[in-house]
Design a protein around this motif. Structure first.
Motif, PDB file in Angstrom:
ATOM      1  N   LEU A   1       0.877  -1.187  -0.081  1.00  0.00           N
ATOM      2  CA  LEU A   1       0.007  -0.104   0.390  1.00  0.00           C
ATOM      3  C   LEU A   1       0.962   1.146   0.082  1.00  0.00           C
ATOM      4  O   LEU A   1       1.785   1.507   0.955  1.00  0.00           O
ATOM      5  CB  LEU A   1      -1.073   0.039   1.087  1.00  0.00           C
ATOM      6  N   VAL A   2       0.774   2.020  -1.106  1.00  0.00           N
ATOM      7  CA  VAL A   2       1.624   3.196  -1.162  1.00  0.00           C
ATOM      8  C   VAL A   2       0.927   4.538  -1.003  1.00  0.00           C
ATOM      9  O   VAL A   2      -0.369   4.744  -1.689  1.00  0.00           O
ATOM     10  CB  VAL A   2       2.222   3.252  -2.522  1.00  0.00           C
ATOM     11  N   ILE A   3       1.288   5.325  -0.120  1.00  0.00           N
ATOM     12  CA  ILE A   3       0.556   6.602   0.070  1.00  0.00           C
ATOM     13  C   ILE A   3       1.480   7.719  -0.546  1.00  0.00           C
ATOM     14  O   ILE A   3       2.576   7.845   0.096  1.00  0.00           O
ATOM     15  CB  ILE A   3       0.319   6.768   1.473  1.00  0.00           C
ATOM     16  N   ARG A   4       1.132   8.347  -1.496  1.00  0.00           N
ATOM     17  CA  ARG A   4       2.040   9.215  -2.254  1.00  0.00           C
ATOM     18  C   ARG A   4       1.645  10.922  -1.737  1.00  0.00           C
ATOM     19  O   ARG A   4       0.514  11.116  -1.878  1.00  0.00           O
ATOM     20  CB  ARG A   4       1.587   9.166  -3.540  1.00  0.00           C
ATOM     21  N   LEU A   5       2.674  11.260  -1.092  1.00  0.00           N
ATOM     22  CA  LEU A   5       2.535  12.703  -0.620  1.00  0.00           C
ATOM     23  C   LEU A   5       2.731  13.436  -1.579  1.00  0.00           C
ATOM     24  O   LEU A   5       2.324  14.617  -2.147  1.00  0.00           O
ATOM     25  CB  LEU A   5       3.348  13.008   0.461  1.00  0.00           C
ATOM     26  N   GLN A   6       3.672  13.479  -2.580  1.00  0.00           N
ATOM     27  CA  GLN A   6       4.112  13.994  -3.715  1.00  0.00           C
ATOM     28  C   GLN A   6       4.943  13.226  -4.746  1.00  0.00           C
ATOM     29  O   GLN A   6       5.883  12.334  -4.153  1.00  0.00           O
ATOM     30  CB  GLN A   6       4.881  15.463  -3.333  1.00  0.00           C
ATOM     31  N   PRO A   7       5.204  13.341  -5.980  1.00  0.00           N
ATOM     32  CA  PRO A   7       3.969  14.335  -6.717  1.00  0.00           C
ATOM     33  C   PRO A   7       2.611  13.675  -6.750  1.00  0.00           C
ATOM     34  O   PRO A   7       2.487  12.368  -6.434  1.00  0.00           O
ATOM     35  CB  PRO A   7       4.565  14.586  -7.958  1.00  0.00           C
ATOM     36  N   ASN A   8       1.645  14.226  -7.158  1.00  0.00           N
ATOM     37  CA  ASN A   8       0.495  13.563  -7.465  1.00  0.00           C
ATOM     38  C   ASN A   8      -0.238  13.001  -6.092  1.00  0.00           C
ATOM     39  O   ASN A   8      -0.330  11.541  -6.473  1.00  0.00           O
ATOM     40  CB  ASN A   8       0.745  12.415  -8.837  1.00  0.00           C
ATOM     41  N   GLU A   9      -0.660  13.613  -5.199  1.00  0.00           N
ATOM     42  CA  GLU A   9      -1.208  12.976  -4.056  1.00  0.00           C
ATOM     43  C   GLU A   9      -2.079  11.861  -4.400  1.00  0.00           C
ATOM     44  O   GLU A   9      -2.987  12.101  -5.199  1.00  0.00           O
ATOM     45  CB  GLU A   9      -1.708  14.255  -3.226  1.00  0.00           C
ATOM     46  N   GLY A  10      -1.872  10.554  -3.632  1.00  0.00           N
ATOM     47  CA  GLY A  10      -2.995   9.771  -3.836  1.00  0.00           C
ATOM     48  C   GLY A  10      -2.639   8.475  -3.240  1.00  0.00           C
ATOM     49  O   GLY A  10      -1.299   8.446  -2.405  1.00  0.00           O
ATOM     50  N   MET A  11      -3.392   7.221  -3.517  1.00  0.00           N
ATOM     51  CA  MET A  11      -2.714   6.001  -3.133  1.00  0.00           C
ATOM     52  C   MET A  11      -2.821   5.181  -3.949  1.00  0.00           C
ATOM     53  O   MET A  11      -3.457   5.064  -4.987  1.00  0.00           O
ATOM     54  CB  MET A  11      -3.930   5.501  -1.870  1.00  0.00           C
ATOM     55  N   GLU A  12      -1.916   3.988  -3.815  1.00  0.00           N
ATOM     56  CA  GLU A  12      -1.747   3.017  -4.827  1.00  0.00           C
ATOM     57  C   GLU A  12      -1.899   1.730  -4.138  1.00  0.00           C
ATOM     58  O   GLU A  12      -1.148   1.584  -2.981  1.00  0.00           O
ATOM     59  CB  GLU A  12      -0.654   3.152  -5.591  1.00  0.00           C
ATOM     60  N   LEU A  13      -2.471   0.665  -4.536  1.00  0.00           N
ATOM     61  CA  LEU A  13      -2.478  -0.766  -3.533  1.00  0.00           C
ATOM     62  C   LEU A  13      -1.978  -1.788  -4.691  1.00  0.00           C
ATOM     63  O   LEU A  13      -2.651  -1.914  -5.718  1.00  0.00           O
ATOM     64  CB  LEU A  13      -3.788  -1.192  -3.336  1.00  0.00           C
ATOM     65  N   MET A  14      -0.860  -2.283  -4.605  1.00  0.00           N
ATOM     66  CA  MET A  14      -0.012  -3.353  -5.635  1.00  0.00           C
ATOM     67  C   MET A  14      -0.813  -4.738  -5.108  1.00  0.00           C
ATOM     68  O   MET A  14      -0.852  -4.978  -4.051  1.00  0.00           O
ATOM     69  CB  MET A  14       1.422  -3.308  -5.558  1.00  0.00           C
ATOM     70  N   MET A  15      -1.460  -5.206  -6.178  1.00  0.00           N
ATOM     71  CA  MET A  15      -2.208  -6.312  -6.127  1.00  0.00           C
ATOM     72  C   MET A  15      -1.810  -7.634  -6.894  1.00  0.00           C
ATOM     73  O   MET A  15      -1.201  -7.079  -8.039  1.00  0.00           O
ATOM     74  CB  MET A  15      -3.641  -6.322  -6.166  1.00  0.00           C
ATOM     75  N   MET A  16      -1.966  -8.618  -6.525  1.00  0.00           N
ATOM     76  CA  MET A  16      -1.537  -9.793  -7.634  1.00  0.00           C
ATOM     77  C   MET A  16      -3.041 -10.292  -8.239  1.00  0.00           C
ATOM     78  O   MET A  16      -4.035 -10.240  -7.542  1.00  0.00           O
ATOM     79  CB  MET A  16      -1.198 -11.204  -6.809  1.00  0.00           C
ATOM     80  N   ILE A  17      -2.846 -10.484  -9.483  1.00  0.00           N
ATOM     81  CA  ILE A  17      -3.962 -10.722 -10.488  1.00  0.00           C
ATOM     82  C   ILE A  17      -3.450 -11.921 -11.451  1.00  0.00           C
ATOM     83  O   ILE A  17      -2.201 -12.065 -11.524  1.00  0.00           O
ATOM     84  CB  ILE A  17      -4.684  -9.740 -11.012  1.00  0.00           C
TER      85      ILE A  17
END
Ligand code: NAP
Length: 484
Positions: A363-379
């Motif tokens: 789980l990545v919480i990006r403060l900068q650049p481009n504030e947001g969140m990313e959840l790396m998942m397996m598919i």
């Protein structure tokens, strides 16, 4: 989606240091944006204060120029700027002097919130607090906002707390850490405590490790003399990074209430273990690419101040026993990025043969650049190639998810100043938190000073010193890539 804007109470905000860099770049443009958004009421007033002998017109012209320079063009509305400037005035005051205080008092109105932003050198905080009190300018509801750095060690932080406490109650003191005003940082609390999804997994049983990275591409140019007295540990780790660590590691507060949240953060700081010298890497950037290195920019050619630090931190409590937190921050690195990455453990048993394709959930919480969140998942890898696994991100850039332009995500300072007016201290550091943070940091700094350690050189534009890589590799882990 347009966010709801609820106007705050009417206020008189005095900005000491109103002509300075921070006021020009952040505070005044931020206030304009809040005015534009309808959050600052029509009858609120801003009063700039500094020693310079300026007319009100000259100060307004400076503010207008700051808006032109630091607010995106699309948000510059000539009519609204004129209305905003009409709410601004100026007094010439020396924080250490006697002149100007009566003029300031005459400007303050009854029945509105009085806030005083100390955007000046910390050595002036005590003088300002004392004079506001002595001249009866601060009433019982008044708030003061103090900038970083809040001390340079435990003793100086205690002294500063004591001098402020002799004129203002803790409930009136807003110690700003602008990292806490970032949308993503607050979202960290929303994600943890408004969803059932993550909290059951939020412990050492399921989390392998946490990485917190604050990487800058800039060096210390122009600020070398100032920076050389602090270094990355004091400038970044003791405040911003520890605050981020606390928000990840803290227990759920009983309520989203300033003291409930700050009590939980304080418990985390108190549970931080002393750090062994082998768990810290300090670096100093070298000359390269036609630009001078760290030593060329500070006044001391033999300086041992670090412009980079990486460390492995342990939190001694039930939740985090065995889950290390790796922190790193530095100047002149490959890219400008700030993020928190929470790496989960492997599932206990894999039913798939594709062991090589498996990667951890992150789980990545990006403060900068481009504030947001990313959840790396397996598919499953698409197509008829059998059950092969691949990792994909569930990516949420806030600007996209909320249907706003990135420029419209309010800046941390805007949000925090509005919180000051609302009287909400949740996102501000309490005196005991700051002291606890120094109490943990002091022995670490004293340790390397005592050993006379020199930071390792690292190439400008790199990811930091080689030993920082080893800090992870020896634990069988690796840093995430630094990319902008
Ligand atoms: P700056 O550009 O040097 O501005 C200092 C301001 O203080 C000027 O307006 C100056 O105006 C005024 N001032 C200086 N001595 C004064 C006195 N005796 N009485 C009244 N006013 C006085 O500093 P800054 O970069 O804006 O920083 C202000 C504070 O914010 C500092 O505590 C700094 O550590 C903190 N901070 C700044 C940044 C940033 O990005 N700039 C980031 C984080 C924290 P006159 O000379 O006319 O008096």
């Amino acid at each position: 989606m347009v966010s709801r804007v609820i106007p705050v109470e009417s206020f008189d905000l005095v900005i000491f240091g109103g002509t300075g860099d921070l006021a020009r770049r952040k505070i005044l443009p931020g206030l304009y944006r809040r005015y534009l958004a309808g959050q600052m009421t029509e009858d609120s007033r801003i009063i700039g204060a500094a020693r310079a002998d300026l007319t009100e017109e000259a100060f307004r012209a400076q503010v207008g120029a700051a808006i032109e320079q630091f607010v995106p063009k699309a948000r510059q509305d000539t009519a609204v700027i004129a209305e905003f400037l009409a709410r601004i005035s100026y007094v010439s005051i020396d924080a250490k002097g006697t002149g100007g205080w009566e003029a300031l008092r005459a400007k303050m109105r009854p029945d509105v919130v009085r806030a005083f932003y100390f955007s000046v050198a910390p050595s002036l905080f005590g003088e300002l607090a004392e004079r506001l009190h002595r001249h009866s300018i601060a009433d019982a509801r008044a708030r003061i906002v103090v900038e970083k750095p809040f001390g340079r060690d435990l003793a100086s932080a205690k002294a500063l707390n004591a001098v402020l406490a002799s004129h203002f109650s803790e409930g009136q003191i807003y110690r700003i850490d602008h990292y806490l005003g970032k949308e993503t940082v607050q979202n960290l609390m929303a994600v943890r405590f408004a969803n059932i999804l993550f909290e059951p997994l939020w412990k050492s049983e399921y989390i392998d490790h946490v990485q917190i990275t604050v990487a800058e591409t800039v060096g210390v140019e122009g600020r070398g003399a100032y920076y050389d007295k602090s270094g990355a540990m004091r400038d970044m780790v003791q405040n911003h990074m520890m605050q981020l660590l606390c928000l990840i590691a803290m227990e759920p507060p009983y309520h989203f209430d300033p003291d409930a949240v700050r009590d939980e953060k304080l418990k985390v700081i108190r549970a931080l273990q002393p750090i062994a010298p082998g768990d810290i890497v300090r670096g100093q950037y070298l000359a390269g690419g036609g630009e001078g290195g760290y030593l060329e920019h500070c006044e001391d050619p033999g300086s041992r101040t670090e412009s980079y630090i990486a460390m492995k931190v342990a939190i001694a409590n039930w939740r985090w026993q065995g889950t290390p937190f790796y922190l790193r921050t530095g100047k002149k690195l490959r890219a400008r990025t700030s993020e928190i990455a929470i790496t989960f453990k492997q599932p206990p048993h894999s039913i798939f043969d594709d062991a090589e394709g498996w990667k951890e959930n992150v789980l990545v919480i990006r403060l900068q650049p481009n504030e947001g969140m990313e959840l790396m998942m397996m598919i499953k890898e698409p197509g008829p190639g059998g059950m092969r696994l691949m990792q994909v991100p569930l990516d949420m850039a806030f600007a996209d998810a909320l249907g706003v332009e990135a420029d419209d995500v309010p800046d941390a300072y805007e949000r925090l100043i509005m919180d000051v007016i609302r009287g909400n201290q949740t996102l501000f550091m309490r005196g005991d938190e700051v002291e606890a943070a120094w109490a943990w940091t002091d022995p670490i700094i004293q340790g390397w000073e005592g050993r006379g350690e020199r930071p390792q050189g690292y190439d400008a534009g790199s990811t930091g010193p080689d030993d920082a890589l080893m800090l992870m590799h020896r634990d069988g882990r690796r840093w995430r890539e630094i990319k902008g």
